[in-house]
Write a protein that holds these residues in place. Sequence first.
Motif, mmCIF file in Angstrom:
data_model
loop_
_atom_site.group_PDB
_atom_site.id
_atom_site.type_symbol
_atom_site.label_atom_id
_atom_site.label_comp_id
_atom_site.label_asym_id
_atom_site.label_seq_id
_atom_site.Cartn_x
_atom_site.Cartn_y
_atom_site.Cartn_z
ATOM 1 N N ILE A 1 9.513 45.216 4.882
ATOM 2 C CA ILE A 1 8.545 44.509 4.029
ATOM 3 C C ILE A 1 8.121 43.212 4.706
ATOM 4 O O ILE A 1 6.933 42.864 4.733
ATOM 5 C CB ILE A 1 9.161 44.235 2.642
ATOM 6 N N ALA A 2 9.115 42.497 5.272
ATOM 7 C CA ALA A 2 8.806 41.242 5.959
ATOM 8 C C ALA A 2 7.876 41.482 7.148
ATOM 9 O O ALA A 2 6.977 40.683 7.427
ATOM 10 C CB ALA A 2 10.108 40.586 6.431
ATOM 11 N N ARG A 3 8.093 42.615 7.855
ATOM 12 C CA ARG A 3 7.241 42.918 9.003
ATOM 13 C C ARG A 3 5.799 43.172 8.576
ATOM 14 O O ARG A 3 4.859 42.661 9.183
ATOM 15 C CB ARG A 3 7.790 44.157 9.725
ATOM 16 N N PHE A 4 5.613 43.971 7.493
ATOM 17 C CA PHE A 4 4.253 44.200 7.000
ATOM 18 C C PHE A 4 3.614 42.885 6.553
ATOM 19 O O PHE A 4 2.427 42.646 6.799
ATOM 20 C CB PHE A 4 4.276 45.193 5.826
ATOM 21 N N ALA A 5 4.399 42.047 5.880
ATOM 22 C CA ALA A 5 3.873 40.761 5.421
ATOM 23 C C ALA A 5 3.416 39.910 6.590
ATOM 24 O O ALA A 5 2.375 39.239 6.537
ATOM 25 C CB ALA A 5 4.934 40.028 4.606
ATOM 26 N N GLU A 6 4.190 39.953 7.676
ATOM 27 C CA GLU A 6 3.825 39.182 8.869
ATOM 28 C C GLU A 6 2.555 39.737 9.499
ATOM 29 O O GLU A 6 1.639 38.989 9.868
ATOM 30 C CB GLU A 6 4.981 39.232 9.872
ATOM 31 N N ILE A 7 2.479 41.079 9.609
ATOM 32 C CA ILE A 7 1.299 41.709 10.221
ATOM 33 C C ILE A 7 0.032 41.369 9.448
ATOM 34 O O ILE A 7 -1.019 41.067 10.035
ATOM 35 C CB ILE A 7 1.489 43.243 10.270
ATOM 36 N N GLU A 8 0.130 41.397 8.125
ATOM 37 C CA GLU A 8 -1.057 41.204 7.295
ATOM 38 C C GLU A 8 -1.262 39.763 6.862
ATOM 39 O O GLU A 8 -2.209 39.468 6.125
ATOM 40 C CB GLU A 8 -0.966 42.125 6.066
ATOM 41 N N GLY A 9 -0.392 38.858 7.310
ATOM 42 C CA GLY A 9 -0.559 37.439 6.987
ATOM 43 C C GLY A 9 -0.365 37.125 5.519
ATOM 44 O O GLY A 9 -1.050 36.261 4.976
ATOM 45 N N ALA B 1 3.687 35.348 0.966
ATOM 46 C CA ALA B 1 4.265 35.451 -0.376
ATOM 47 C C ALA B 1 4.777 36.859 -0.662
ATOM 48 O O ALA B 1 5.749 37.039 -1.394
ATOM 49 C CB ALA B 1 3.241 35.034 -1.425
ATOM 50 N N HIS B 2 4.123 37.869 -0.066
ATOM 51 C CA HIS B 2 4.610 39.227 -0.223
ATOM 52 C C HIS B 2 6.019 39.359 0.352
ATOM 53 O O HIS B 2 6.917 39.923 -0.268
ATOM 54 C CB HIS B 2 3.685 40.217 0.502
ATOM 55 N N GLY B 3 6.196 38.843 1.562
ATOM 56 C CA GLY B 3 7.512 38.916 2.191
ATOM 57 C C GLY B 3 8.561 38.164 1.404
ATOM 58 O O GLY B 3 9.685 38.645 1.221
ATOM 59 N N ARG B 4 8.198 36.981 0.925
ATOM 60 C CA ARG B 4 9.162 36.172 0.173
ATOM 61 C C ARG B 4 9.564 36.859 -1.130
ATOM 62 O O ARG B 4 10.718 36.741 -1.575
ATOM 63 C CB ARG B 4 8.559 34.796 -0.118
ATOM 64 N N SER B 5 8.605 37.613 -1.770
ATOM 65 C CA SER B 5 8.922 38.255 -3.050
ATOM 66 C C SER B 5 10.045 39.273 -2.902
ATOM 67 O O SER B 5 10.773 39.539 -3.868
ATOM 68 C CB SER B 5 7.673 38.920 -3.626
ATOM 69 N N ALA B 6 10.197 39.850 -1.711
ATOM 70 C CA ALA B 6 11.328 40.742 -1.464
ATOM 71 C C ALA B 6 12.556 39.965 -1.017
ATOM 72 O O ALA B 6 13.664 40.197 -1.495
ATOM 73 C CB ALA B 6 10.949 41.786 -0.420
ATOM 74 N N ALA B 7 12.353 39.004 -0.098
ATOM 75 C CA ALA B 7 13.487 38.267 0.464
ATOM 76 C C ALA B 7 14.253 37.489 -0.595
ATOM 77 O O ALA B 7 15.482 37.428 -0.565
ATOM 78 C CB ALA B 7 12.984 37.320 1.551
ATOM 79 N N VAL B 8 13.538 36.898 -1.536
ATOM 80 C CA VAL B 8 14.190 36.069 -2.542
ATOM 81 C C VAL B 8 15.110 36.897 -3.439
ATOM 82 O O VAL B 8 16.033 36.356 -4.062
ATOM 83 C CB VAL B 8 13.139 35.326 -3.382
ATOM 84 N N ARG B 9 14.907 38.192 -3.472
ATOM 85 C CA ARG B 9 15.707 39.059 -4.340
ATOM 86 C C ARG B 9 17.018 39.531 -3.690
ATOM 87 O O ARG B 9 17.929 39.971 -4.380
ATOM 88 C CB ARG B 9 14.896 40.296 -4.740
ATOM 89 N N VAL B 10 17.081 39.476 -2.368
ATOM 90 C CA VAL B 10 18.238 40.095 -1.704
ATOM 91 C C VAL B 10 19.211 39.099 -1.095
ATOM 92 O O VAL B 10 20.249 39.496 -0.570
ATOM 93 C CB VAL B 10 17.776 41.102 -0.625
ATOM 94 N N GLY B 11 18.941 37.794 -1.148
ATOM 95 C CA GLY B 11 19.944 36.841 -0.684
ATOM 96 C C GLY B 11 19.367 35.695 0.110
ATOM 97 O O GLY B 11 18.213 35.747 0.562
ATOM 98 N N ALA C 1 16.271 31.797 4.368
ATOM 99 C CA ALA C 1 16.440 30.847 5.465
ATOM 100 C C ALA C 1 15.615 31.245 6.671
ATOM 101 O O ALA C 1 15.003 30.402 7.345
ATOM 102 C CB ALA C 1 17.923 30.763 5.834
ATOM 103 N N GLU C 2 15.596 32.542 6.955
ATOM 104 C CA GLU C 2 14.781 33.021 8.073
ATOM 105 C C GLU C 2 13.307 32.741 7.838
ATOM 106 O O GLU C 2 12.569 32.385 8.763
ATOM 107 C CB GLU C 2 15.019 34.508 8.283
ATOM 108 N N MET C 3 12.860 32.876 6.603
ATOM 109 C CA MET C 3 11.461 32.584 6.293
ATOM 110 C C MET C 3 11.157 31.112 6.491
ATOM 111 O O MET C 3 10.087 30.727 6.967
ATOM 112 C CB MET C 3 11.130 33.012 4.856
#
Length: 445
Positions: free
Chosen positions: A402-410, A413-423, A428-430
């Motif tokens: 998900i983070a990779r797609f978010a990065e590709i498409e700029g 917030a899409h990437g963060r919406s997944a990352a914030v749920r899993v830890g 921190a990486e974001m």
Amino acid sequence: MTSRYRILRCDREDLSLIRKQLHRRAVPSPELSERVRSILARVEAKGDTALAELTQEFDRVALSPADFCRKEAAEPPAPAVRKAIAWSLGNVRRFARASRPRDWRMRNREGAWVGERFQPLDRVGVYVPGGSAPLVSSALMTVPFAREAGVREIVAVSPPPIHPVLYYALRTAGATEVYSLGGAQAVAALAYGTKSIRPVDKIFGPGNAYVVEAKRQLFGMVAVDLLPGPSEVAVVADESARAEFVAADLLAQAEHGPSSRILLLTSSQKVLEEVVAQIEEQAEALPRRSIVEAVLRDHAVFVLTRNLEEALDLVGEFAPEHLSLAVRHPHRAAGQVRHCGAIYLGVYSPVAAGDFLAGPSHTLPTGGSARAFDGLRMEQFFQRTSLVEYSRSALARVEPEIARFAEIEGLAAHGRSAAVRVGPRQVAEMKRAALREGAPSTKVK
């Protein structure tokens, strides 16, 4: 061979030209489109007043808004008629129930649940053509599907005056409201709504060119089933075909109206000659002979092919509404046909059985649209919803993707919406990624 019919021979004529003659698309004329646009605008602007004016103008019937809705009890027709209606209803309802879409779900690769949910539409409109005869079968091939789907409000419209047998069939089939309105103005009323008629979510049913064009122009603000035009049939026949049966099917579709189309493809010169002879003999006794002769003159094509395979290939190019396979091995032949609305297999399967009572709806794609469109089916009375359910562990497995797609498409917030749920590690990486790009770290929390 008589020259008054259009007969094409694949062994003598350019096959590409034959394909071109068979290929067709239903395109409305600019004049028709403009007339329909004007009708729709009048109904949108003036509501019930426009409906009354247009009904007087086109149907020569004076109705006040209070007269639009038919509320009286449906008077039972003769016992034999009731039996025929009940027989058709029984078949259609059973077919509808069997083809009802069902909710389902499965686990995807990361273990999340995905699936579909189907809920019946709340309110639908059903157009039933009027004219010289009550098209009871059109009511029975549409309304029961809505009823079996669980649609709560089924609004039927038909040009005035509505024949008593048609009204009985509509009510018996499950229509909750019946309005004496026809043409493009009836379609407009269903789409826009007026003081007397509340708008619907989707419009079903065949009609004349005005009705079809109204559905085309209103698509988007209201859903529609399809845009069926003049009736048509193609028959593929081999040397085993019964000429009198083939001719009867061709004539049955021809009598629908002067714009109907009929097509015969056969590899047998003998069958072709016998069918033409049978057409001339049987047409003599038909009450609608003038209509049939207009179709034979303007919209009938007979093709003599070199073999059965060529006939099946060409009929796929034609993409007919109805296809009758009058061949020795109809099931095998059906597997070779790519495009058509409905297939009738074998010599004892007249298209009329499908028109009136077999079970599947007779509202089918015409004008070559069977290359991409389906006929009316149970699923069309439902609203489909996708379902997605992730657990924390399933989401963690694919958060990097998900983070990779978010990065590709700029889309950070899409990437963060997944990352914030899993830890916190992913958050921190974001933050580090945001700092590398020069964004203030306070933007990622």
